[in-house]
Scaffold this motif. Structure first.
Motif, mmCIF file in Angstrom:
data_model
loop_
_atom_site.group_PDB
_atom_site.id
_atom_site.type_symbol
_atom_site.label_atom_id
_atom_site.label_comp_id
_atom_site.label_asym_id
_atom_site.label_seq_id
_atom_site.Cartn_x
_atom_site.Cartn_y
_atom_site.Cartn_z
ATOM 1 N N LEU A 6 0.830 -1.202 0.000
ATOM 2 C CA LEU A 6 0.000 0.000 0.000
ATOM 3 C C LEU A 6 0.868 1.256 0.000
ATOM 4 O O LEU A 6 0.635 2.189 -0.780
ATOM 5 C CB LEU A 6 -0.904 0.006 1.230
ATOM 6 N N GLN A 7 1.858 1.265 0.853
ATOM 7 C CA GLN A 7 2.731 2.434 0.959
ATOM 8 C C GLN A 7 3.468 2.708 -0.355
ATOM 9 O O GLN A 7 3.686 3.859 -0.723
ATOM 10 C CB GLN A 7 3.742 2.217 2.086
ATOM 11 N N GLN A 8 3.790 1.653 -1.064
ATOM 12 C CA GLN A 8 4.545 1.792 -2.303
ATOM 13 C C GLN A 8 3.718 2.420 -3.419
ATOM 14 O O GLN A 8 4.230 3.233 -4.208
ATOM 15 C CB GLN A 8 5.047 0.409 -2.743
ATOM 16 N N ASP A 9 2.423 2.072 -3.493
ATOM 17 C CA ASP A 9 1.626 2.448 -4.670
ATOM 18 C C ASP A 9 0.560 3.522 -4.429
ATOM 19 O O ASP A 9 0.071 4.121 -5.384
ATOM 20 C CB ASP A 9 0.924 1.202 -5.234
ATOM 21 N N ILE A 10 0.170 3.743 -3.191
ATOM 22 C CA ILE A 10 -0.986 4.616 -2.946
ATOM 23 C C ILE A 10 -0.645 6.091 -3.160
ATOM 24 O O ILE A 10 0.473 6.534 -2.893
ATOM 25 C CB ILE A 10 -1.527 4.401 -1.515
ATOM 26 N N ARG A 11 -1.625 6.815 -3.678
ATOM 27 C CA ARG A 11 -1.547 8.280 -3.765
ATOM 28 C C ARG A 11 -2.580 8.822 -2.774
ATOM 29 O O ARG A 11 -3.781 8.877 -3.065
ATOM 30 C CB ARG A 11 -1.838 8.752 -5.191
#
Length: 266
Positions: free
Chosen positions: A147-152
């Motif tokens: 989640l941290q890698q891809d979320i905006r």
């Protein structure tokens, strides 16, 4: 209605109101409470963690509870005992020192979800009945890196606002950090405060903001956790069935032993 019945009904309503009040947390209330806490060991904790801990503090009534909470937070027994000696047998002081120590550990910092789970494990009941369920918290924790890698984050927040889950002041608090990484950390950390439907609203916001793959990851993780829970329940049921069978067999053998001489005398 007699005066006695009226007074009894009023007392019941007052008790219900008190329960609701005691178990009601909003981010605004927690931040306001955080600013009133005057403990040096709490200064390095995020404001929402500090405020949430301030509501829990009154439930730490003895050293045993405080120590159990430290163990549930993942602190070693030696560290808990050292902190306990330094606290001069003050359970509340030990509580705050444990939170500070846990927050400083490498890896994932202290979160509301972790604190809620630790309270449940330590037997501290009624932290809040309307928080996000533990399985939902765990699903997010297990999906945290992806989640941290891809979320905006800023793309997701408007949908949470539209669902009525968050106020503008909540969104301002989340977006106060400058980086997307820190904003995500803040978002995930306060999500449990927004109730039993927070997970579903978060998944829906992910789908609507172009993060369908992250929504799928969360749902798959939750399904896996639910399957594991059912497997454990099934195993417990099987074990209980075996135990019941053994007990029944034992009782039957005892009956045969005692009644055989009566039914078939020599």
């Amino acid at each position: 209605m007699t005066p006695e019945n009226f007074l009894e009904m009023k007392a019941t309503i007052d008790r219900i109101y008190q329960i609701v009040t005691d178990n009601s947390f909003s981010l605004r209330e927690l931040l306001a409470l955080a600013d009133k806490i005057q403990r040096p060991s709490a200064e390095n904790l995020p404001r929402h963690i500090r405020g949430f801990a301030g509501r829990i503090e009154n439930k730490i009534t003895n050293m045993r509870t405080a120590k159990n909470l430290g163990y549930e937070l993942g602190l070693s027994s030696s560290k808990v005992e050292t902190l306990a000696r330094d606290s001069d047998d003050d359970a509340k002081a030990l509580f705050w020192d444990e939170l500070c120590e846990r927050h400083q550990l490498p890896g994932r910092p202290l979160t509301t979800g972790l604190l809620i789970s630790a309270c449940q494990g330590a037997g501290i009941k009624s932290v809040q009945d309307d928080l996000m369920p533990p399985s939902h918290v765990e699903a997010i924790e297990k999906s945290y890196s992806r989640l941290q890698q891809d979320i905006r984050v800023k793309d997701v927040l408007p949908y949470l606002r539209d669902r009525g889950m968050m106020l503008w002041e909540d969104i301002d608090y989340i977006t106060e950090p400058k980086t997307n990484r820190e904003q995500f950390k803040c978002l995930v950390d306060i999500l449990p405060l927004f109730g039993k439907n927070a997970f579903d609203n978060f998944v829906d916001a992910l789908k609507k903001s172009g993060h369908e793959h992250l929504a799928a990851i969360l749902m798959n993780e939750l399904e896996n956790l639910c399957e594991d829970e059912y497997d454990v329940r099934d195993l417990a049921t099987e074990d209980n069935g075996d135990d019941n069978y053994s007990i029944s067999l034992y009782i039957l053998c005892c009956l045969i032993y005692y009644f055989m001489p009566i039914l078939f005398p020599l």
